[in-house]
Design a protein around this motif. Structure first.
Motif, PDB file in Angstrom:
ATOM      1  N   ILE B  35       1.833   7.835  -2.049  1.00 50.37           N
ATOM      2  CA  ILE B  35       0.989   6.698  -2.598  1.00 50.37           C
ATOM      3  C   ILE B  35       0.800   5.670  -1.391  1.00 50.37           C
ATOM      4  CG2 ILE B  35       1.261   4.787  -4.269  1.00 50.37           C
ATOM      5  CD1 ILE B  35       3.112   6.550  -5.998  1.00 50.37           C
ATOM      6  N   LEU B  36      -0.486   5.559  -1.556  1.00 50.79           N
ATOM      7  CA  LEU B  36      -0.999   4.633  -0.257  1.00 50.79           C
ATOM      8  C   LEU B  36      -0.805   3.219  -0.623  1.00 50.79           C
ATOM      9  CD1 LEU B  36      -3.881   6.692   0.745  1.00 50.79           C
ATOM     10  CD2 LEU B  36      -1.718   6.890   1.638  1.00 50.79           C
ATOM     11  N   SER B  37      -0.672   2.282   0.320  1.00 53.38           N
ATOM     12  CA  SER B  37      -0.600   1.035  -0.080  1.00 53.38           C
ATOM     13  C   SER B  37      -1.858   0.618  -0.832  1.00 53.38           C
ATOM     14  CB  SER B  37      -0.529   0.230   1.077  1.00 53.38           C
ATOM     15  OG  SER B  37      -1.713   0.123   1.936  1.00 53.38           O
ATOM     16  N   THR B  38      -1.591  -0.328  -1.780  1.00 53.65           N
ATOM     17  CA  THR B  38      -2.422  -1.083  -2.601  1.00 53.65           C
ATOM     18  C   THR B  38      -2.920  -2.550  -2.306  1.00 53.65           C
ATOM     19  OG1 THR B  38      -1.388   0.137  -4.552  1.00 53.65           O
ATOM     20  CG2 THR B  38      -3.123  -1.458  -4.847  1.00 53.65           C
ATOM     21  N   PRO B  39      -4.272  -2.792  -1.970  1.00 54.48           N
ATOM     22  CA  PRO B  39      -4.502  -4.264  -1.613  1.00 54.48           C
ATOM     23  C   PRO B  39      -3.671  -5.076  -2.401  1.00 54.48           C
ATOM     24  CG  PRO B  39      -6.492  -2.946  -1.913  1.00 54.48           C
ATOM     25  CD  PRO B  39      -5.525  -2.109  -2.451  1.00 54.48           C
ATOM     26  N   ILE B  40      -3.334  -6.242  -1.802  1.00 58.04           N
ATOM     27  CA  ILE B  40      -2.533  -7.485  -2.400  1.00 58.04           C
ATOM     28  C   ILE B  40      -3.296  -7.841  -3.520  1.00 58.04           C
ATOM     29  CG2 ILE B  40      -3.536  -9.112  -1.050  1.00 58.04           C
ATOM     30  CD1 ILE B  40       0.356  -8.546  -1.726  1.00 58.04           C
ATOM     31  N   ASN B  41      -4.414  -7.901  -3.595  1.00 55.34           N
ATOM     32  CA  ASN B  41      -5.266  -8.282  -4.795  1.00 55.34           C
ATOM     33  C   ASN B  41      -5.368  -7.858  -6.165  1.00 55.34           C
ATOM     34  OD1 ASN B  41      -6.362 -10.143  -3.076  1.00 55.34           O
ATOM     35  ND2 ASN B  41      -8.228  -9.423  -3.204  1.00 55.34           N
ATOM     36  N   ARG B  42      -4.727  -6.374  -6.046  1.00 60.38           N
ATOM     37  CA  ARG B  42      -4.565  -5.573  -6.982  1.00 60.38           C
ATOM     38  C   ARG B  42      -2.955  -5.309  -7.441  1.00 60.38           C
ATOM     39  NH1 ARG B  42      -7.055  -0.345  -6.200  1.00 60.38           N
ATOM     40  NH2 ARG B  42      -7.992  -0.740  -4.383  1.00 60.38           N
ATOM     41  N   GLN B  43      -2.357  -6.262  -6.838  1.00 60.33           N
ATOM     42  CA  GLN B  43      -0.627  -6.207  -7.209  1.00 60.33           C
ATOM     43  C   GLN B  43      -0.445  -7.556  -7.894  1.00 60.33           C
ATOM     44  OE1 GLN B  43       1.631  -5.127  -4.205  1.00 60.33           O
ATOM     45  NE2 GLN B  43       0.219  -4.022  -2.900  1.00 60.33           N
TER      46      GLN B  43
END
Lengths: 158, 208
Positions: B35-43
């Protein structure tokens, strides 16, 4: 006096082989697609039909793919053909009932869950299932005279 | 003679039963891509939360919309201990799913992903059947006070779909085929199973 086989027999046998391979192929493919995919996904597909109590989808998601695989393989190889055709008839009856009920209840299913990933919609699948159900019915009602290209024939169960 | 036939039949039966089992065991994927990192805006949730719920979701999928309250409830119950990472996974069968994801990505650029996605799910029935849902997306953008000029420019730019395609590829490598699919640790939960098993899996991850 010698008895020569009639052309009708040949036609019937050709039909039987095509029907066996078609039904068996579809079941084998459907079962393998599910068995190779995550069971959790198929369990969710079963749950989406909202027909069974919550305890059933998970065990069913583990068992059903294998039933499809074995019935499919039995039909393709012609091993206990009549019994396999009747089992396939039962499976397609259940599938048609489940799909029909989902369509009537207007359930918005992502996929029918029939072939694992990227399955067809319930509307598309029910049409195919009805055709295969019809073929199963013909095979189930027949007394197979000479099931050539089958293990039944090789085992002398003609 | 009869015994010989019986033995032959039994051998065939065994072969036909075992052959597919062996084949499936050999072919079945047991390890998945990362699982690659998710942009902070989508967390959503605290960045130092111990448990991450990764959601692969499709804005046009009714089950995804139905499960939104369940997700919010879990995040509330485990406030500070869990966070949500949203991954795009528009299904091909939903014609407006990719445009909706594109619009959400444009909202994400203005740091308003969750207000936008919440409204996408709430208004799903209204826009999902439209032949072109652009007007609906713009109207949601207006509602949540996006900079509409920027939003429209972003929505017109096909290169903005790269982030969506990257998520789809990542999901496919993890054998995601249905939406919503959640990963909590290595546990996969699909659809409504999040509601029945989600809390148990989170508790287990917290104990680790």
């Amino acid at each position: 006096m010698t008895v020569t086989p009639t052309p009708v027999n040949t036609k019937v046998n050709t039909f039987e082989i095509v029907a066996r391979w078609l039904i068996g192929g579809v079941l084998l493919f459907a079962g393998m697609s599910k068995a190779l995919g995550p069971a959790a996904e198929f369990a969710a597909n079963i749950e989406a039909y909202r027909m069974l109590p919550s305890a059933f989808p998970t065990p069913l998601s583990l068992i059903l793919p294998w039933i499809e695989i074995w019935v499919g393989l039995f039909l393709i190889t012609g091993f206990h053909t009549l019994a396999a055709a009747r089992a396939a008839l039962g499976l397609f009856t259940v599938f048609i009932f489940a799909l029909g009920s989902a369509i009537l209840r207007k359930l918005d299913l992502n996929t029918c869950g029939c072939f694992g990933a990227d399955s067809f919609s319930p509307q598309q699948t029910i049409m195919g299932d009805i055709v295969l159900w019809g073929l199963c019915l013909v095979l189930s009602l027949k007394r197979v005279v000479r099931p050539w290209l089958s293990l039944d024939h090789w085992l002398g169960r003609s | 003679m009869e015994v010989k036939n019986w033995a032959r039949e039994f051998a065939i039966l065994l072969l036909l039963m075992l052959l597919p089992y062996v084949a499936v065991s050999l072919i079945k994927q047991t390890q998945w891509g990362p699982i690659l990192s998710t942009p902070i805006n989508r967390q959503l949730g605290q960045s130092n939360a111990k448990v991450v719920i990764v959601e692969y979701s499709d804005f046009q999928c009714p089950s995804c919309a139905m499960l939104q309250p369940t997700i919010k409830d879990l995040l509330r119950r485990y406030d500070g201990k869990t966070r949500l990472a949203y991954k795009y996974f528009p299904l091909k069968m939903h014609k407006n799913a990719l445009p909706a994801a594109h619009a959400a990505e444009c909202a994400s650029e203005q740091n308003k992903f969750f207000p936008f996605s919440d409204r996408l799910f709430e208004q799903q029935k209204a826009w999902s059947t439209l032949s072109d849902a652009t007007t609906s997306f713009v109207s949601i953008g207006e509602e949540i006070k996006l900079d509409l000029e920027k939003f429209k420019a972003c929505y017109a730019d096909p290169s903005k779909r790269a982030a969506i395609m990257a998520d789809v590829k990542e999901g496919q490598e993890r054998q995601v085929n249905a939406t919503p699919t959640f990963f909590i640790g290595e546990e996969r939960l699909v659809g409504g199973v999040l509601g029945t098993d989600g809390a148990r899996v989170i508790e287990r991850e917290l104990r680790k």
